[in-house]
Motif scaffolding. Structure first.
Motif, PDB file in Angstrom:
ATOM      1  N   ILE A  44       0.974  -1.178   0.061  1.00  0.00           N
ATOM      2  CA  ILE A  44      -0.060   0.336   0.107  1.00  0.00           C
ATOM      3  C   ILE A  44       1.291   1.067  -0.049  1.00  0.00           C
ATOM      4  CG2 ILE A  44      -1.423   1.189   1.663  1.00  0.00           C
ATOM      5  CD1 ILE A  44      -3.191  -1.538   2.180  1.00  0.00           C
ATOM      6  N   TRP A  45       1.964   1.367   0.934  1.00  0.00           N
ATOM      7  CA  TRP A  45       2.897   2.322   1.184  1.00  0.00           C
ATOM      8  C   TRP A  45       3.463   2.143  -0.394  1.00  0.00           C
ATOM      9  CZ3 TRP A  45       8.285   2.706   3.147  1.00  0.00           C
ATOM     10  CH2 TRP A  45       9.016   3.796   3.648  1.00  0.00           C
ATOM     11  N   PHE A  46       4.056   1.371  -1.004  1.00  0.00           N
ATOM     12  CA  PHE A  46       4.659   1.856  -2.127  1.00  0.00           C
ATOM     13  C   PHE A  46       3.763   2.725  -3.332  1.00  0.00           C
ATOM     14  CE2 PHE A  46       5.397  -0.311  -6.309  1.00  0.00           C
ATOM     15  CZ  PHE A  46       6.482   0.545  -6.801  1.00  0.00           C
ATOM     16  N   LEU A  47       2.218   2.134  -3.360  1.00  0.00           N
ATOM     17  CA  LEU A  47       0.961   2.256  -4.674  1.00  0.00           C
ATOM     18  C   LEU A  47       1.191   3.755  -4.522  1.00  0.00           C
ATOM     19  CD1 LEU A  47      -1.175  -0.699  -4.653  1.00  0.00           C
ATOM     20  CD2 LEU A  47       0.471   0.293  -6.315  1.00  0.00           C
ATOM     21  N   VAL A  48       0.775   3.768  -3.123  1.00  0.00           N
ATOM     22  CA  VAL A  48       0.699   5.576  -2.910  1.00  0.00           C
ATOM     23  C   VAL A  48       2.161   6.569  -2.618  1.00  0.00           C
ATOM     24  CG1 VAL A  48       0.087   7.022  -0.603  1.00  0.00           C
ATOM     25  CG2 VAL A  48      -1.048   5.256  -1.145  1.00  0.00           C
ATOM     26  N   SER A  49       3.490   6.086  -2.916  1.00  0.00           N
ATOM     27  CA  SER A  49       4.543   6.946  -2.608  1.00  0.00           C
ATOM     28  C   SER A  49       4.803   6.397  -4.055  1.00  0.00           C
ATOM     29  CB  SER A  49       5.593   6.587  -1.727  1.00  0.00           C
ATOM     30  OG  SER A  49       5.822   5.063  -1.817  1.00  0.00           O
ATOM     31  N   PHE A  50       5.367   5.292  -4.445  1.00  0.00           N
ATOM     32  CA  PHE A  50       6.474   5.672  -5.554  1.00  0.00           C
ATOM     33  C   PHE A  50       5.192   5.727  -7.171  1.00  0.00           C
ATOM     34  CE2 PHE A  50       7.797   3.451  -9.278  1.00  0.00           C
ATOM     35  CZ  PHE A  50       8.584   4.119  -9.811  1.00  0.00           C
ATOM     36  N   GLY A  51       3.290   4.816  -6.840  1.00  0.00           N
ATOM     37  CA  GLY A  51       2.407   5.265  -7.721  1.00  0.00           C
ATOM     38  C   GLY A  51       2.064   5.932  -8.352  1.00  0.00           C
ATOM     39  N   ALA A  52       0.920   6.599  -7.143  1.00  0.00           N
ATOM     40  CA  ALA A  52       0.491   8.381  -7.195  1.00  0.00           C
ATOM     41  C   ALA A  52       1.595   9.413  -7.426  1.00  0.00           C
ATOM     42  CB  ALA A  52      -0.049   8.355  -5.239  1.00  0.00           C
ATOM     43  N   GLY A  53       2.496   9.309  -6.705  1.00  0.00           N
ATOM     44  CA  GLY A  53       3.707   9.844  -6.579  1.00  0.00           C
ATOM     45  C   GLY A  53       4.627   9.639  -8.562  1.00  0.00           C
ATOM     46  N   VAL A  54       4.401   9.224  -8.202  1.00  0.00           N
ATOM     47  CA  VAL A  54       6.005   8.785  -9.468  1.00  0.00           C
ATOM     48  C   VAL A  54       5.356   7.998 -10.687  1.00  0.00           C
ATOM     49  CG1 VAL A  54       7.806   8.030 -10.537  1.00  0.00           C
ATOM     50  CG2 VAL A  54       7.005   8.807  -8.559  1.00  0.00           C
ATOM     51  N   LEU A  55       4.053   7.607 -11.049  1.00  0.00           N
ATOM     52  CA  LEU A  55       4.022   6.431 -11.728  1.00  0.00           C
ATOM     53  C   LEU A  55       2.501   6.847 -12.704  1.00  0.00           C
ATOM     54  CD1 LEU A  55       4.683   2.718 -10.719  1.00  0.00           C
ATOM     55  CD2 LEU A  55       5.884   4.020 -12.470  1.00  0.00           C
ATOM     56  N   PHE A  56       1.852   7.330 -11.791  1.00  0.00           N
ATOM     57  CA  PHE A  56       0.086   7.608 -11.505  1.00  0.00           C
ATOM     58  C   PHE A  56       0.043   9.547 -11.671  1.00  0.00           C
ATOM     59  CE2 PHE A  56      -0.755   3.537 -10.026  1.00  0.00           C
ATOM     60  CZ  PHE A  56       0.061   2.935 -11.123  1.00  0.00           C
ATOM     61  N   LYS A  57       1.322   9.785 -11.574  1.00  0.00           N
ATOM     62  CA  LYS A  57       1.727  11.213 -11.647  1.00  0.00           C
ATOM     63  C   LYS A  57       0.692  12.568 -12.848  1.00  0.00           C
ATOM     64  CE  LYS A  57       5.922  13.743 -12.935  1.00  0.00           C
ATOM     65  NZ  LYS A  57       5.507  14.113 -13.566  1.00  0.00           N
ATOM     66  N   ASP A  58       1.274  11.764 -13.506  1.00  0.00           N
ATOM     67  CA  ASP A  58      -0.315  13.026 -15.057  1.00  0.00           C
ATOM     68  C   ASP A  58      -1.612  12.270 -15.169  1.00  0.00           C
ATOM     69  OD1 ASP A  58       2.750  13.352 -15.661  1.00  0.00           O
ATOM     70  OD2 ASP A  58       2.744  11.569 -17.399  1.00  0.00           O
ATOM     71  N   ALA A  59      -1.147  11.679 -14.758  1.00  0.00           N
ATOM     72  CA  ALA A  59      -3.362  11.475 -15.080  1.00  0.00           C
ATOM     73  C   ALA A  59      -4.081  11.986 -13.235  1.00  0.00           C
ATOM     74  CB  ALA A  59      -3.527  10.033 -14.762  1.00  0.00           C
ATOM     75  N   LEU A  60      -2.877  11.593 -12.671  1.00  0.00           N
ATOM     76  CA  LEU A  60      -3.286  12.607 -10.504  1.00  0.00           C
ATOM     77  C   LEU A  60      -3.480  13.723 -10.895  1.00  0.00           C
ATOM     78  CD1 LEU A  60      -2.227  10.287  -8.615  1.00  0.00           C
ATOM     79  CD2 LEU A  60      -4.407  10.720  -9.100  1.00  0.00           C
TER      80      LEU A  60
END
Length: 85
Positions: A24-40
């Motif tokens: 969960i922490w990985f998905l929020v920190s790396f996923g939301a902050g890096v991988l899905f940044k453009d969509a978010l």
């Protein structure tokens, strides 16, 4: 022998919870902050893009919440296996 199985079951369940919380922490920190940044970044909160917010603030909030969740889970697990003092 039963005590060893008891401790082994406790440890396996503990590791399972730790891995779930780390995911969960990985998905929020790396996923939301890096991988899905453009969509978010198409969503704005308080004038800031959501991807930026997660990278700067959201991951820290989630991490603190996960600490409290872990404490609660471990207290239940300790009671379940009789390790509460």
């Amino acid at each position: 022998m039963a005590k060893t199985k008891h401790a082994s079951a406790y440890w396996k369940e503990n590791i399972k919870y730790v891995l779930i919380l780390l995911l969960i922490w990985f998905l929020v920190s790396f996923g939301a902050g890096v991988l899905f940044k453009d969509a978010l970044n198409t969503i704005k909160i308080g004038g800031f893009k959501l991807g930026f917010w997660f990278a700067q603030q959201g991951a820290m909030y989630v991490f603190v919440i996960l600490i409290f969740v872990y404490v609660r889970i471990m207290n239940r697990l300790d009671k379940k296996y009789g390790y509460d003092a």
